[in-house]
Motif scaffolding. Structure first.
Motif, mmCIF file in Angstrom:
data_model
loop_
_atom_site.group_PDB
_atom_site.id
_atom_site.type_symbol
_atom_site.label_atom_id
_atom_site.label_comp_id
_atom_site.label_asym_id
_atom_site.label_seq_id
_atom_site.Cartn_x
_atom_site.Cartn_y
_atom_site.Cartn_z
ATOM 1 N N MET A 1 0.829 -1.192 0.000
ATOM 2 C CA MET A 1 0.000 0.000 0.000
ATOM 3 C C MET A 1 0.867 1.247 0.000
ATOM 4 S SD MET A 1 -2.947 1.292 2.624
ATOM 5 C CE MET A 1 -4.393 1.059 1.605
ATOM 6 N N VAL A 2 0.471 2.214 -0.822
ATOM 7 C CA VAL A 2 1.088 3.531 -0.831
ATOM 8 C C VAL A 2 0.049 4.490 -0.261
ATOM 9 C CG1 VAL A 2 2.078 5.374 -2.238
ATOM 10 C CG2 VAL A 2 2.446 2.974 -2.875
ATOM 11 N N SER A 3 0.338 5.088 0.902
ATOM 12 C CA SER A 3 -0.622 5.966 1.571
ATOM 13 C C SER A 3 -0.128 7.398 1.516
ATOM 14 C CB SER A 3 -0.824 5.528 3.026
ATOM 15 O OG SER A 3 -1.865 6.274 3.632
ATOM 16 N N LEU A 4 -0.912 8.276 0.891
ATOM 17 C CA LEU A 4 -0.548 9.676 0.722
ATOM 18 C C LEU A 4 -1.491 10.569 1.522
ATOM 19 C CD1 LEU A 4 -0.094 9.567 -3.159
ATOM 20 C CD2 LEU A 4 1.708 9.349 -1.434
ATOM 21 N N GLY A 5 -1.076 11.823 1.699
ATOM 22 C CA GLY A 5 -1.973 12.797 2.310
ATOM 23 C C GLY A 5 -1.841 12.913 3.810
ATOM 24 N N VAL A 11 -5.172 6.973 8.717
ATOM 25 C CA VAL A 11 -6.084 6.142 9.514
ATOM 26 C C VAL A 11 -6.971 5.306 8.593
ATOM 27 C CG1 VAL A 11 -8.004 6.197 11.152
ATOM 28 C CG2 VAL A 11 -6.032 7.680 11.499
ATOM 29 N N ASP A 12 -7.417 5.886 7.476
ATOM 30 C CA ASP A 12 -8.194 5.106 6.503
ATOM 31 C C ASP A 12 -7.374 3.917 5.994
ATOM 32 O OD1 ASP A 12 -10.239 6.930 6.771
ATOM 33 O OD2 ASP A 12 -9.776 8.005 4.915
ATOM 34 N N SER A 13 -6.092 4.164 5.708
ATOM 35 C CA SER A 13 -5.218 3.086 5.234
ATOM 36 C C SER A 13 -5.086 1.998 6.294
ATOM 37 C CB SER A 13 -3.834 3.637 4.878
ATOM 38 O OG SER A 13 -3.910 4.531 3.792
ATOM 39 N N GLU A 14 -4.939 2.416 7.548
ATOM 40 C CA GLU A 14 -4.832 1.442 8.645
ATOM 41 C C GLU A 14 -6.088 0.588 8.734
ATOM 42 O OE1 GLU A 14 -1.911 3.979 11.669
ATOM 43 O OE2 GLU A 14 -4.094 4.059 11.909
ATOM 44 N N ILE A 16 -8.219 -0.121 6.307
ATOM 45 C CA ILE A 16 -8.272 -1.032 5.155
ATOM 46 C C ILE A 16 -7.325 -2.208 5.363
ATOM 47 C CG2 ILE A 16 -7.709 -1.241 2.693
ATOM 48 C CD1 ILE A 16 -8.608 1.756 2.460
ATOM 49 N N LEU A 17 -6.101 -1.921 5.789
ATOM 50 C CA LEU A 17 -5.113 -2.982 5.989
ATOM 51 C C LEU A 17 -5.517 -3.929 7.108
ATOM 52 C CD1 LEU A 17 -1.696 -1.125 5.560
ATOM 53 C CD2 LEU A 17 -2.872 -2.602 3.931
ATOM 54 N N THR A 18 -6.149 -3.398 8.158
ATOM 55 C CA THR A 18 -6.622 -4.261 9.247
ATOM 56 C C THR A 18 -7.640 -5.268 8.729
ATOM 57 O OG1 THR A 18 -6.219 -2.567 10.937
ATOM 58 C CG2 THR A 18 -7.810 -4.287 11.476
ATOM 59 N N GLN A 19 -8.576 -4.795 7.885
ATOM 60 C CA GLN A 19 -9.577 -5.713 7.340
ATOM 61 C C GLN A 19 -8.931 -6.738 6.403
ATOM 62 O OE1 GLN A 19 -12.979 -6.060 8.038
ATOM 63 N NE2 GLN A 19 -12.487 -7.950 6.931
ATOM 64 N N LEU A 20 -7.981 -6.290 5.590
ATOM 65 C CA LEU A 20 -7.319 -7.216 4.671
ATOM 66 C C LEU A 20 -6.496 -8.265 5.426
ATOM 67 C CD1 LEU A 20 -6.239 -4.727 1.859
ATOM 68 C CD2 LEU A 20 -8.035 -6.464 1.727
ATOM 69 N N ARG A 21 -5.825 -7.854 6.490
ATOM 70 C CA ARG A 21 -5.084 -8.826 7.301
ATOM 71 C C ARG A 21 -6.029 -9.805 7.971
ATOM 72 N NH1 ARG A 21 -1.994 -11.044 8.211
ATOM 73 N NH2 ARG A 21 -0.685 -10.593 10.008
ATOM 74 N N THR A 22 -7.190 -9.310 8.401
ATOM 75 C CA THR A 22 -8.202 -10.187 8.986
ATOM 76 C C THR A 22 -8.656 -11.240 7.977
ATOM 77 O OG1 THR A 22 -8.980 -8.390 10.414
ATOM 78 C CG2 THR A 22 -10.477 -10.243 10.097
ATOM 79 N N ASP A 23 -8.678 -10.846 6.700
ATOM 80 C CA ASP A 23 -9.078 -11.769 5.628
ATOM 81 C C ASP A 23 -7.963 -12.717 5.212
ATOM 82 O OD1 ASP A 23 -11.508 -10.520 5.630
ATOM 83 O OD2 ASP A 23 -11.190 -9.387 3.772
ATOM 84 N N GLY A 24 -6.777 -12.544 5.794
ATOM 85 C CA GLY A 24 -5.678 -13.454 5.502
ATOM 86 C C GLY A 24 -4.627 -12.939 4.561
ATOM 87 N N TYR A 25 -4.775 -11.688 4.095
ATOM 88 C CA TYR A 25 -3.775 -11.120 3.193
ATOM 89 C C TYR A 25 -2.507 -10.764 3.966
ATOM 90 C CZ TYR A 25 -7.402 -10.548 -0.381
ATOM 91 O OH TYR A 25 -8.390 -10.770 -1.305
ATOM 92 N N GLN A 122 -5.685 -3.554 18.673
ATOM 93 C CA GLN A 122 -5.651 -2.169 18.191
ATOM 94 C C GLN A 122 -5.637 -2.073 16.675
ATOM 95 O OE1 GLN A 122 -3.167 -3.780 19.584
ATOM 96 N NE2 GLN A 122 -1.175 -3.216 18.765
ATOM 97 N N GLY A 123 -5.606 -3.230 15.972
ATOM 98 C CA GLY A 123 -5.575 -3.221 14.523
ATOM 99 C C GLY A 123 -4.177 -2.990 13.984
ATOM 100 N N ILE A 124 -4.067 -2.884 12.656
ATOM 101 C CA ILE A 124 -2.785 -2.630 11.994
ATOM 102 C C ILE A 124 -2.505 -1.129 12.032
ATOM 103 C CG2 ILE A 124 -1.486 -2.846 9.846
ATOM 104 C CD1 ILE A 124 -2.227 -5.510 11.181
ATOM 105 N N LYS A 125 -1.323 -0.759 12.503
ATOM 106 C CA LYS A 125 -0.953 0.646 12.582
ATOM 107 C C LYS A 125 0.245 0.931 11.687
ATOM 108 C CE LYS A 125 -4.166 1.887 15.307
ATOM 109 N NZ LYS A 125 -5.212 2.799 14.799
ATOM 110 N N LEU A 126 0.211 2.089 11.013
ATOM 111 C CA LEU A 126 1.296 2.493 10.127
ATOM 112 C C LEU A 126 2.227 3.503 10.790
ATOM 113 C CD1 LEU A 126 -0.717 2.783 6.787
ATOM 114 C CD2 LEU A 126 0.676 0.875 7.600
ATOM 115 N N THR A 127 1.934 3.831 12.032
ATOM 116 C CA THR A 127 2.791 4.726 12.808
ATOM 117 C C THR A 127 3.730 3.886 13.671
ATOM 118 O OG1 THR A 127 1.004 4.788 14.437
ATOM 119 C CG2 THR A 127 1.164 6.645 12.918
#
Length: 432
Positions: A1-5, A11-14, A16-25, A122-127
């Motif tokens: 994932m490339v997260s800009l802005g 937080v939106d990226s986090e 999305i990634l949390t849901q994708l990791r939950t799905d097994g990605y 706490q989900g996936i964090k990018l910080t």
């Protein structure tokens, strides 16, 4: 994932990634190892759009299978005009849509077992592990003439305070030492819900800014407020800062110092006496640090009005300031205003603005030399440690360089003695 802005997009990226990791990605660290690339775009100003389009182009060149989401996704035609081969385009906050597109173009692994590959609470964090952004609402009810965010992200939608505090509690339990509260308008939190009573644990709490700050203060970690408008009810949280409940820090986008320009911008609280309010806040909490952003070269801005802005800076003596030249973003109503300012004059005014603020910043930082400050360590290397005081947010404000800080670790809270300063940063040593 490339997260800009901005952090709100992060937080939106986090999410999305949390849901994708939950799905097994799994998340690939590079283009080469990815089955699909997500680009979360920013569309706030033209330079941000250009950066987003460039990032999409790079992802297509390096990988070829790209899904676009985020604020620029509201204009799919503009994206496809330059990059017709993107797999899909979704807009901001369309979490389900972007996850659905990922599933369609890169089906999740069949062997995934959600009971053995657990996601942290706490989900996936990018910080970094020691700080995190806490988004308390989406959208904005204001109609500022230079801004198109409401058309991209919609009107204000506040999260119930029980939901917000549940996330904050999980972050604190995971070792986060600093929570950065973000939204489009933090001081409007709960207005859309009419400050509805909600529950945090078994305790009833109103969905309102003051009550949120009081609840966050009970967690015993740093709490920093961003994107606050100078409404009268903000006065209520300054004593909490003076008492040490939340950090003595406000991020307030004043945008200008001229009443006429503020009116043309249709800024909320434009009629308020902001200088008087700042003085009142500092009388209650002398340590209060204020960061802000401003726009120079707004349509119709005269030399006299620009001088008013510089005088506002000299009187307000803000700690941290960012400045942008006016950008005629497609869809912004200010573009229709008469008196467009030539780019050369915009740049001259930006230079004068930054020179004025640099001197103010230097003076305020020099006043801290010789003081003992609590700092949060962000990075450690062979060259020492990089930390921040309570008065500085990550990524956007200054830092404290600790040359002898190699034995420290990221996330540590320590006391240091400030022994040097320049226009933006400090240096420090361990107290004797």
């Amino acid at each position: 994932m490339v997260s800009l802005g901005c952090p709100k997009a992060l937080v939106d990226s986090e999410r999305i990634l949390t849901q994708l990791r939950t799905d097994g990605y799994q998340i690939s660290p590079d283009y080469e190892g990815a089955d699909v690339v997500l680009v979360n775009t920013c569309g706030f100003i033209d330079s941000a759009k250009a950066e987003s389009l460039e990032a999409i182009g790079e992802a297509l060149e390096e990988n070829g299978r790209v899904i676009v989401t985020g604020c620029m996704g509201v204009d799919e035609a503009e994206i496809r005009a330059l990059h017709p081969s993107v797999l899909a385009v979704t807009g901001p906050q369309q979490y389900e849509a972007v996850v659905s597109e990922v599933r369609r173009h890169a089906p999740p692994p069949a062997e995934h077992d959600p009971f053995t590959s657990l996601i942290p609470p706490q989900g996936i964090k990018l910080t970094p592990r020691h700080y995190a952004y806490l988004k308390i609402s989406e959208g904005c009810n204001h109609k500022c003439t230079f801004c198109i965010i409401p058309s991209m992200r919609g009107k204000l939608v506040s999260r119930p305070i029980g939901d917000v505090m549940g996330e904050a509690q999980r972050l604190a339990a995971a070792g986060v030492r600093e929570i950065l509260v973000i939204s489009q308008d933090t001081s409007a939190y709960g207005v859309d819900l009419k400050y509805k009573l909600d529950f945090w644990g078994s305790k009833p709490v109103k969905t309102r800014m003051k009550e949120l700050c009081e609840a966050l203060a009970s967690l015993g970690i740093w709490v920093r407020l961003h994107y606050v408008y100078p409404y009268k009810h903000v006065d209520e949280i300054i004593p909490l800062m003076a008492e040490g409940g939340i950090l003595p820090y406000l991020d307030i986008p004043f945008q200008h110092g001229s009443p006429r320009v503020l009116k043309a911008m249709r800024r909320p609280a434009a009629a308020e006496n902001n200088l008087e309010r700042i003085q009142k806040w500092r009388a209650i909490c002398p340590e209060l640090a204020i960061r802000s952003t401003f726009i120079v070269g707004f349509p119709g801005e005269t030399e006299s009005e620009f001088e008013q802005l510089l005088e506002f800076l000299r009187e307000a003596r803000l700690d941290r300031v960012g400045c942008f030249t006016y950008s005629a973003v497609d869809g912004a109503r200010a573009n229709e205003l008469p008196g467009a300012i030539p780019e050369a004059i915009k740049q001259e005014r930006w230079n004068a603005f930054m020179e004025t603020q640099a001197a103010i910043s230097r003076e305020r930082l020099e006043a801290r030399i010789g003081t003992i400050q609590e700092v949060l360590v962000d990075e450690v290397s062979s060259e020492g440690a990089v930390a921040r005081t309570r008065f500085d947010a990550p990524e956007i404000d200054g830092v404290v360089h600790i040359p002898d800080g190699e034995p420290l670790s990221p996330g540590m809270l320590i006391d240091v003695e400030i022994d040097g300063a320049d226009d933006y940063d400090l240096t420090a040593r361990f107290p004797d």
